[in-house]
Design an enzyme around this catalytic site. Sequence first.
Site, short mmCIF file in Angstrom:
data_model
loop_
_atom_site.label_atom_id
_atom_site.label_comp_id
_atom_site.label_asym_id
_atom_site.label_seq_id
_atom_site.Cartn_x
_atom_site.Cartn_y
_atom_site.Cartn_z
N PRO A 93 0.90 -0.90 -0.11
CG PRO A 93 -0.74 -1.01 1.90
CD PRO A 93 0.68 -1.36 1.47
N GLY A 97 4.02 3.91 4.60
CA GLY A 97 5.29 3.95 5.89
C GLY A 97 5.77 2.58 5.26
CG LEU A 98 3.63 -0.72 4.84
CD1 LEU A 98 2.25 -1.70 4.89
CD2 LEU A 98 4.20 -1.68 6.36
N GLY A 99 7.15 1.42 2.90
CA GLY A 99 8.73 1.64 1.78
C GLY A 99 7.80 1.51 0.72
CB SER A 100 5.05 1.56 -1.60
OG SER A 100 4.39 2.62 -2.13
CG ASP A 145 11.83 4.12 3.02
OD1 ASP A 145 12.33 4.31 4.51
OD2 ASP A 145 10.55 4.67 3.16
O1 PMV Z 1 8.40 6.85 4.09
P1 PMV Z 1 8.43 5.95 5.43
O2 PMV Z 1 6.92 6.40 6.29
O3 PMV Z 1 8.67 5.08 5.22
O4 PMV Z 1 9.70 7.03 6.69
C1 PMV Z 1 10.97 7.47 6.31
C2 PMV Z 1 11.00 7.49 7.42
C3 PMV Z 1 11.84 8.52 8.54
O5 PMV Z 1 12.65 8.52 9.41
C4 PMV Z 1 10.75 9.91 8.88
C5 PMV Z 1 12.50 8.71 7.66
C6 PMV Z 1 13.82 8.84 6.78
O6 PMV Z 1 14.25 9.39 5.64
O7 PMV Z 1 14.35 8.36 7.16
#
Ligand code: PMV
Length: 314
Positions: A93, A97-100, A145
């Site tokens: 999704p 926040g799951l790295g899509s 990510d």
């Molecule tokens: O994009 P997300 O929801 O996977 O968040 C990444 C993690 C953060 O620490 C918020 C940002 C980062 O670049 O590390």
Amino acid sequence: MEVVAEAPGKIIITGEHFVVYGGLAVVAAINLRARVEARRSNTLSIVSTNYNVGCTKGSDCHERLRPLMALLDDISRDYPGALGEYTIRSEIPSSVGLGSSASVSVALTAAALTLAGETPLDRNKVYEYAMASEREIHGRPSGIDPAITTWGGLMLYSPNRKPVRLNMSNRLEVVVCNTGVERSTREMIEKVRSFKERRPALFLSLLESSSKLSETLVRYLMESRFEKIAPIIRWHQEALRLLGVSTSEVDCAVERLNDTGLVAKLTGAGGGGCVIGFPGPHGVSPSVDRVGCCKEVFVVKLPAEGVRSWVRRG
Ligand code: PMV
């Protein structure tokens, strides 16, 4: 010639946001994947089956495809053999926040390099292209990510040092609750930056504690002492709430998951998105088909392998 590439999604278990400022974060690749199929042609085109949109180089692309077209354009300037038709399908999704986005960028890059004949796949090169694309999308990302989706596994990650890949002897099942609230990582990073400017000493002490707890957590994960992790997860949810990136939807989902015997926290940038639930001290594995405040609930397994690509014959 036709090629296929797949890259996993991820969950950040601890240390999100602090990692942007050099803290240690624990992150794992999960068994949801983005898949890209590509074949040679004399121009670049992309189709996203999830969004039912497509675009060809030079035309006005849908905003979701614009950074991806820019990424392919960059790669094909360096590797003209990467010109082709790309089709993206993702089980991850988006914007929760799951790295899509990183997973799609990494799979796309791997497909492009493989199409250009760059085999075996050079993961450092994949990471560099995907990271440049993430910078365009998110402003000041830590790189966590693209790193996890490229190399996979379980990682203790800090932007200041080479990612440490860790071995887990047993896989772990984690409950994911999607609150259904999409949010922008860029805006959440900005919110935390302003907290850090207002309360620098507090921010630093939270960052130091988070890093120490992350180091302890990886030991528990590697030794399969899953019943020990609950207080570390709870601490991080409280810290993220203090930073201002939890929301009423997230707090509600955390409570509902706690009610089922799990211990829960938000994962990723916050502001909505997903909440993850781990076994509590008694190792309860609840039935998870429906949990209040969650639009959908599912179980993911970690760790999963990183990006891979191959040529499809025949
Ligand atoms: O994009 P997300 O929801 O996977 O968040 C990444 C993690 C953060 O620490 C918020 C940002 C980062 O670049 O590390």
